[in-house]
Design an enzyme around this catalytic site. Structure first.
Site, PDB file in Angstrom:
ATOM      1  N   GLU A  27     -10.283   3.797   9.449  1.00 21.69           N
ATOM      2  CA  GLU A  27      -8.832   3.266   9.669  1.00 21.69           C
ATOM      3  C   GLU A  27      -9.065   2.107  11.008  1.00 21.69           C
ATOM      4  OE1 GLU A  27      -6.079   3.937   8.466  1.00 21.69           O
ATOM      5  OE2 GLU A  27      -6.692   5.551   7.166  1.00 21.69           O
ATOM      6  N   ASP A  36       0.267  -2.728   7.452  1.00 22.25           N
ATOM      7  CA  ASP A  36      -1.032  -2.651   6.616  1.00 22.25           C
ATOM      8  C   ASP A  36      -0.989  -3.341   5.398  1.00 22.25           C
ATOM      9  OD1 ASP A  36       0.472  -1.294   4.478  1.00 22.25           O
ATOM     10  OD2 ASP A  36      -0.474   0.743   4.995  1.00 22.25           O
TER      11      ASP A  36
END
Length: 165
Positions: A27, A36
């Protein structure tokens, strides 16, 4: 250092330590909220539930979000899996749930196969979860490779260890 070696350093540890290492590695940490690759507002270690553009959090706040989100992921695994899980497999599944969500995990062929006792087939299902927004993402390919490795670790580690005795 490769991620498998990095995560492997903790194989004697708990499922939580293994999952935290895997999740934080893949991550990454961004203290300021961002979109994202599929347009979801995200902050810290892939946290989405309360993320909003313009938000900036401290390292301590990011750590608390990671711990809470991982706890939710472990709860989803523990609530849905009906077979015993070694720590490495539990960690792999928690990392997977952290990324795809409890709902997707609950509906997955992976879970169905795992609960049917088809461990290798279940772990191999991880390789199918490499797409986001209709596009295969190289980071997901690498992540699923590590999760699959962790998932299968206890299936093959005793065989490899037995070869050296």
């Amino acid at each position: 250092m490769s991620i498998k070696r990095f995560v492997g350093l903790g194989l004697g540890g708990t499922a939580l330590a293994l999952a935290a290492g895997t999740v934080s590695f893949f991550e990454g940490k961004e203290n300021s909220a961002y979109f994202d690759p599929v347009g979801v507002v995200t902050v810290c270690y892939g946290h989405t539930a309360t993320a909003r553009i313009g938000q900036t959090l401290s390292d301590e706040e990011c750590g608390r979000l990671l711990a809470g989100d991982l706890g939710d992921a472990f709860d989803a695994v523990d609530d849905r899996v009906t077979v015993d899980l070694p720590p490495t497999r539990r960690a792999a599944l928690a990392s997977f749930v952290y990324n795809v969500g409890a709902g997707a995990f609950g509906r997955s062929t992976l879970l169905r196969k795992l609960n049917a006792g088809e461990t290798v087939a279940a772990c191999n299902e991880l390789a199918r979860w490499t797409y986001a927004g209709g596009e295969e993402l190289p980071g997901l390919v690498k992540r699923r490779d590590v999760e699959r490795w962790l998932c299968l670790y206890d299936e093959y580690a005793p065989l490899v260890a037995g070869d050296h005795e």
